[in-house]
Design a protein around this motif. Sequence first.
Motif, short mmCIF file in Angstrom:
data_model
loop_
_atom_site.label_atom_id
_atom_site.label_comp_id
_atom_site.label_asym_id
_atom_site.label_seq_id
_atom_site.Cartn_x
_atom_site.Cartn_y
_atom_site.Cartn_z
N SER A 13 0.86 -1.22 0.02
CA SER A 13 -0.04 -0.09 -0.01
C SER A 13 0.74 1.26 0.01
O SER A 13 0.26 2.47 -0.40
N SER A 16 2.70 4.72 -3.09
CA SER A 16 2.48 6.41 -3.67
C SER A 16 3.61 7.05 -2.96
O SER A 16 4.12 7.63 -3.43
N ALA A 190 -6.53 -1.65 -4.61
CA ALA A 190 -5.45 -0.82 -4.74
C ALA A 190 -4.29 -1.50 -3.71
O ALA A 190 -3.19 -1.57 -4.16
N ALA A 191 -4.75 -1.92 -2.32
CA ALA A 191 -3.70 -2.63 -1.59
C ALA A 191 -3.27 -3.81 -2.32
O ALA A 191 -1.91 -4.32 -1.63
N GLU A 215 -1.54 -2.31 -12.39
CA GLU A 215 -1.54 -2.10 -10.91
C GLU A 215 -1.01 -1.05 -10.46
O GLU A 215 -1.58 -0.37 -9.18
N THR A 219 -3.06 1.46 -7.78
CA THR A 219 -2.74 1.85 -6.65
C THR A 219 -2.44 3.38 -6.15
O THR A 219 -3.04 4.00 -5.27
N LEU A 226 -4.63 5.48 0.96
CA LEU A 226 -3.90 4.20 1.71
C LEU A 226 -3.27 4.37 2.78
O LEU A 226 -3.22 3.67 3.57
N ALA A 266 -4.43 0.87 4.16
CA ALA A 266 -3.99 -0.11 3.41
C ALA A 266 -3.92 -1.39 3.89
O ALA A 266 -4.17 -2.58 3.62
N TYR A 270 -6.18 -4.64 2.89
CA TYR A 270 -5.68 -6.05 2.38
C TYR A 270 -6.28 -7.02 3.46
O TYR A 270 -6.85 -7.91 3.06
#
Length: 592
Positions: A13, A16, A190-191, A215, A219, A226, A266, A270
């Motif tokens: 996560s 970024s 995203a995670a 992917e 993310t 996140l 995140a 998940y």
Amino acid sequence: MLLSSTTAALVLSAVSTTTTTAFIPSAQLLSHYRGYAPRLFMAGTASDEVPTDEEVDVVVIGSGLAGLSCAALLSHCNKRTVVLESHDAPGGAAHSWSRRGFHFESGPSLYSGFSMDESPNPLKNIFQIIGEDAEWITYDRWGTVMPDGRRFAVKIGPEEFGNVLKEHGGPNAEEEFAALMERMGPLSNAAQALTSLALREDAGAVLTLLKYPKELFTTLMQGQALNDPFSKIMEEMDLKDKFVKNWLDMLCFLLQGLPASGTMNAVMAYMLADWYRPGVVLDFPKGGSGAIVDALVRGVRKHGNQVCLNCHVDEILVENNKVTGVKLSDGKVVKVKQAVVSNADPYVTNKLLSKARASGSLHRKAADYMDSLINTNEETGGVPDLKSFIHIHAGIDAEGLPEIPSADFPAQWAVVRDWDAPEGVEAPRNIVLCSMPSLIDPTLAPEGKHVLHAYVPATEPYEWWEGIDRNSEEYKKKKEEAADFLWSAIEEYVPDARKRAVPGTVQIGTPLTHERFLRRSRGAYGPRVEAGKQTLPGHKTPLEGLYLTGDFTFPGIGVPATAASGAITANSLVSVKQHFEMLDKIRLPSKK
């Protein structure tokens, strides 16, 4: 934090942040205790000879999961690598030992993502790269004992959790939880989108991350969300059901050692997607966590490299602002061409640099950086460490007890004493995690016996034990008090457990045990990093040739996180071409 099956959320996560810098419960627990030889060594873990007659590419200090993961990947990429371990068994906080025929787990007790071929678990992906693995046993229940004494052990996944919500929650519990799961959907996607094994700490990260363009986009679309604390989502959803809120707070704590206010979205995104998906199972390595360690050791040695035990590093050698090797306590020197990777905690690593610092070989920028890693004063920008642990390990007579786990008698359970304690889920000795792994793998105990392990997950204040003489009556009394508390949690499912204990097998671990035998400074396993407030350091340091890996570095604590930390460190020491070749070997879940 402590549910090692889900900590990978942190890794997956934080992309970024990672992309802009180019560079995310059972916890890792204690070693064998003093006086408790013999130990159990997994196959092939006898010590290698220290190579002092040649210059190697990389020396790894410490054979914890991060150090071994890093070394195994470097070995796969034909880097001349040597692992130097102070103790007489590899694995660090995840090694195993035996006493009177009982196999004791010093490390994590909850795993997932290993028994399936396509997996986002970083350690599973490392196994795929190095061509080694453990044998995995699957099961699907985890128990909970509530403060009022009610208990349940439902299957993980969505099928039976609705019944838990009906029984223990209010009239709107199911509705609130369903709405939360829907809200977390985009964050969960995203995670889970991007593998941590694509990360490295140089400009090459742009290329390796772009191997997964969809992917990466998924993310980055969630951006800061996140990294925000999960409590923001809970407030946004206006959750009111007390059981739902308490349950989520406990999951946050078991994942990251923090309540919802400090746990990243995140991590929970998940975890919720993983634990509440149809058909999910938990995994256990046949033979215990030592089987994981053994697979990584094989990965190092299969390419002619060494894992050297009873090799205590006394000094990291520095010349002209560059790391040149290490010196052992027996005077032997191992020179390096490329790097020294320290899998020791930053306090220990600082000590290994003390002679370089005193001689002036450690330049100011590097010295200041290392000092920042051991600053726990929040007022000056430091990050406090997590609290420590207390444990009990024991062999018990199994007469009349179940031989396999079930809803009435799970192999693992959590005991919560008070939802409303002043410090909440972080209150000392408020939550106990118990495990009877011989219900899953009968080879861990002699016939007619079971093996037990119970501990408090990072809630034991070091200050309660600091300065006590380990040979004193005071220490003995405090250990007896701790044992009594842990036995009471075990007795929620095994009422006469103490009477069943096999003489000579009961072992109590304290924060001083962690500090002494595992060199975990103040008995801690990583910094108490709060979402939105602090960040974890990376692996590359300002001192040329020195890298750090393990639970004090990104992405943090837990099996997947430390494995990812080792992988990111290794990635940064190999070429982009070699990195791509490793990524070609991993098998990630298919995107629908």
